[in-house]
Design an enzyme around this catalytic site. Structure first.
Site, PDB file in Angstrom:
ATOM      1  N   GLU A  54       7.379  28.319   8.094  1.00  0.00           N
ATOM      2  CA  GLU A  54       6.386  27.035   8.401  1.00  0.00           C
ATOM      3  C   GLU A  54       5.408  27.657   9.391  1.00  0.00           C
ATOM      4  O   GLU A  54       4.279  27.622   9.230  1.00  0.00           O
ATOM      5  CB  GLU A  54       6.993  25.780   8.930  1.00  0.00           C
ATOM      6  CG  GLU A  54       6.105  24.751   9.368  1.00  0.00           C
ATOM      7  CD  GLU A  54       7.017  23.640  10.038  1.00  0.00           C
ATOM      8  OE1 GLU A  54       8.304  23.752  10.225  1.00  0.00           O
ATOM      9  OE2 GLU A  54       6.249  22.602  10.603  1.00  0.00           O
ATOM     10  N   ASP A  55       5.768  28.569  10.312  1.00  0.00           N
ATOM     11  CA  ASP A  55       4.995  29.099  11.495  1.00  0.00           C
ATOM     12  C   ASP A  55       4.682  30.511  11.346  1.00  0.00           C
ATOM     13  O   ASP A  55       4.110  30.953  12.331  1.00  0.00           O
ATOM     14  CB  ASP A  55       5.805  28.729  12.712  1.00  0.00           C
ATOM     15  CG  ASP A  55       5.872  27.181  13.021  1.00  0.00           C
ATOM     16  OD1 ASP A  55       4.882  26.425  12.624  1.00  0.00           O
ATOM     17  OD2 ASP A  55       6.872  26.878  13.536  1.00  0.00           O
TER      18      ASP A  55
END
Ligand code: MN
Length: 728
Positions: free
Chosen positions: A83-84
């Site tokens: 996600e990051d």
């Protein structure tokens, strides 16, 4: 980069894993730690800490508080990587294999769902469930993730705090409850409560704190005599005050509208036994009940009958020192693990059993519902409402075809649902469709089901329904209808009786009738009149008997003998006139007759009569197997009968229909039947499986011609494979 610090952290985590998990693949944890640490090395949290602190803490929760397995711990360490950071799930897959990668993937997808503001909340919920069903570990990692985010919520903006807190309370906490993760559920609720209603939270927290010493003192005083006796017997145990949860106190205050003091009034003590033997719990209960007087109405045995999420314990309430009520929970260490950690404990204890069977069933059911919902059949918003509520309650949430929500008690059937909509819908229901499939009327409905009730004007309540309906509404309507029908039948039976008596120009007083009824073992005059109306009792025969009795009283004649005598008389008389066959003329003819249930003849059938004892002449179809047998054994009791010319009387006929179970099929059939002049559907019984249905319809028809025309109409419906008269 403070490598030294993180080296220490890795060692701590490995220690926690070794202490709490059934087995630990050290190299897997080490590699996942390094991968996660490296991927997040540039990121900072809102708190100003290195971002990797977050996945690390989540991994610790997974290892210690849930606890799961080493695969989940590894996935937790990398759950935010895709996600990051610049890394993808495929990078993780290449490095760690499918198990770990799939969990990370699932957790990432759930995060994506909540980030997008375009999808509705209900849609989020649906996707959350769908992603969960692939691997239950995805959900458990997600609970840990959410728990850590809630624990560190103070660093976010107040708007974000509120949104996450609400989502936690509405979605994550109920789910944690369903998974049996009691501790996580309590903490999620308390944290969410703190951010949603700070004032109430602080007030309760302050109050709890101020009473803590008093409580602890009291619980020590309460526990002492019990501890002494348990030690004497030689039990190993732990006894403690049960922690209080702020949000549940708040809920009780709101629900019962009571001040804080009264909610606190009930003390709670937990007794955990270090034993494998469940019976020890009952023995210890005996000791507790011997020390303090128990309230017999407050005893619950969840050991023999565990709760749905696997919870086991004995609950009892006793009168403690100073006359205060104390709730005591007694359980083994193993039961305690399940109570605190739910599905995760199952996971630990049963190796290689991914999901216990009950949870598996539940998951399958959820998937089914959402697959139907995905086809656009159930409104997502209401579906969500229903799940939110249903996770806590014994009610089910159902939808009409238009999407209206109906709440019914667990165990309800389509008939209950019909009456819930309207008494007329209940009274006239002939069949039901659940999630687009035809089902029997006694099917148990489940939350989220979309229920469509098919009605027919000619259908009336079936006394059999009373056996399976559970709502008061349905029961009372069905009973009322039965009573009303009986009253009507008795009235018209009485009318028939009085006419016959008048015609016979005799007088039969109440005593004569009462005596006769007693002899015949008939309960009362109502039953007698109903019998006449239904053709089970022939008034003429009874008049003859009573007149006979009046003329030649024979007090000691046994019932059997009199009946045989009567029967012989009747038989002779019937055979006398049967030269050209008895013409059946409804109720007006001389000879009581009725139609055999086995073959259900209708005008146009080739029929014969069989002279019975007590029931007049029974009419069978000549092709009936029963009558063919009787012809061989008791041929002298067979008489010829003839159908009268058409007089508009309706007969009952059964038909069997089978074909494709497609949308609208049942409707097409009922349409085809009921749109034909004078055809009524009495009842419908349908089973469907693997795309086919088979059903029995009971119809009212005039004769064979009429029936054949109806059958022909049904055959013309698209998808019908068979449509024929019901034959044994
Ligand atoms: Mn996270």
């Amino acid at each position: 980069m403070t490598n030294q610090k993180f080296k220490k952290k890795l060692d701590d985590l490995l220690l926690i894993c070794q202490k709490n998990l059934p087995k630990t693949d050290e190299s897997l944890i080490r590699r996942a730690f390094e991968f996660g640490f490296n991927a997040h090395r540039h990121d900072i949290r809102a708190s100003g800490e290195p971002f990797f602190d977050h996945p690390y803490e989540v991994a610790k929760i997974v290892a210690k508080e849930i606890p799961l397995d080493d695969v989940s711990v590894a996935a937790a360490l990398m759950h935010d990587v895709a996600e990051d950071t610049e890394y993808t799930v495929n990078d993780i897959r290449a490095e760690f294999g499918d198990d770990v990668a799939d969990i990370v993937d699932g957790a990432t997808k759930i995060s994506d769902i909540f980030k997008s503001h375009e999808v509705t909340q209900a849609e989020n919920y649906r996707k959350l469930l769908l992603s969960m069903v692939d691997d239950v570990r995805v959900m458990l990692v997600k609970f840990a993730d959410r728990l850590h985010n809630m624990r560190t919520l103070e660093y976010l903006s107040s708007e974000k705090q509120k949104r996450l807190a609400k989502e936690t309370l509405e979605i994550y906490a109920p789910f944690a409850h369903r998974f049996g993760l009691a501790n996580i559920k309590w903490e999620l609720e308390d944290l969410a409560f703190k951010y949603l209603n700070r004032e109430a939270y602080d007030a309760i927290a302050r109050d709890l704190k101020s009473r803590r010493r008093e409580r602890e003192h009291y619980i020590r005083k309460f526990a002492q005599p019990i501890e002494k006796r348990l030690r004497e017997v030689g039990y190993k145990f732990e006894i403690s005050g049960r922690p209080k949860h702020l949000y549940s106190i708040y809920n009780k205050m709101v629900k019962r509208n009571k001040p804080l003091e009264e909610i606190y009034d009930l003390f709670a003590v937990r007794l955990i036994l270090d034993t494998e033997d469940n019976n020890d719990c009952f023995a210890v209960y005996g000791i507790v009940a011997d020390t303090y007087i128990p309230n017999p109405e407050r005893f619950k045995n969840y050991i023999s009958v565990p709760k749905k999420n696997g919870y086991q314990s004995i609950h009892t309430t006793v009168v403690g020192p100073e006359g205060r009520m104390v709730e005591v929970q007694i359980r083994t260490r193993g039961m305690h693990e399940v109570a605190e950690r739910g599905v995760a404990a199952h996971w630990m204890y049963k190796e290689n059993v991914a999901i216990d069977e009950e949870l598996h069933n539940w998951v399958t059911w959820v998937r089914e519902i959402f697959e139907t919902a995905a086809e656009g059949q159930a409104p997502a918003q209401q579906l969500m409402e229903s799940f939110k509520l249903n996770l806590y309650q014994d009610e089910i949430y159902l939808f009409t075809p238009k999407g209206d929500l109906k709440i019914l008690p667990k165990g309800s059937t389509p008939v209950d649902f019909g009456y819930e909509i309207h008494s007329k819908v209940g009274d006239h229901c002939i069949a039901a469709k659940v999630n687009g499939r035809i089902v029997p009327l006694d099917t148990l409905l489940r939350s989220g089901d979309q229920v469509e009730i098919l009605t027919s004007k000619s259908q009336t309540p079936n006394p059999d329904w009373e056996k399976f309906v559970i709502t008061h509404k349905a029961k009372s309507h069905i009973r009322r209808w039965i009573r009303e029908e009986q009253r009507k039948a008795a009235d018209s039976g009485k009318e028939i009786w009085e006419k016959r008596v008048k015609k016979a120009k005799i007088s039969i007083n109440n005593d004569d009738l009462a005596k006769f009824l007693t002899d015949r073992k008939i309960d009362n005059t109502t039953a007698f009149f109903i019998g006449i109306k239904e053709g089970k009792i022939d008034p003429d025969e009874i008049i003859t008997t009573i007149i006979d009795d009046q003329r030649h009283p024979h007090p000691v004649m046994p019932d059997e003998g009199r009946l045989t005598g009567l029967f012989n008389k009747f038989l002779t008389s019937a055979r006398d006139v049967a030269g050209g066959g008895i013409v059946l003329e409804g109720r007006q003819d001389r000879y009581m007759h009725n139609y055999a249930k086995c073959c259900q003849p209708i005008p146009g059938d080739d029929v014969v009569g069989f002279v019975t004892t007590g029931e007049g002449i029974k009419i069978h179809r000549r092709s009936c197997k029963n009558i063919q047998l009787m012809m061989q054994v008791e041929n002298n009791r067979i008489v010829d009968v003839q159908w009268p010319s058409n007089n508009g009387v309706m007969f009952v006929a059964g038909v069997r229909i089978s074909g494709d179970d497609r949308p609208g099929m049942l409707n097409d059939i009922t349409q085809a039947i009921s749109s034909y002049v004078n055809t009524n559907i009495r009842s419908v019984n349908i089973d469907s499986s693997s795309g086919m249905f088979e059903g029995t319809f009971i119809l009212n028809v005039q004769n064979t011609d009429h029936l054949n025309k109806v059958l022909e109409r049904i055959r013309r419906i698209k998808g019908i494979k068979r449509s024929e008269r019901f034959e044994e």
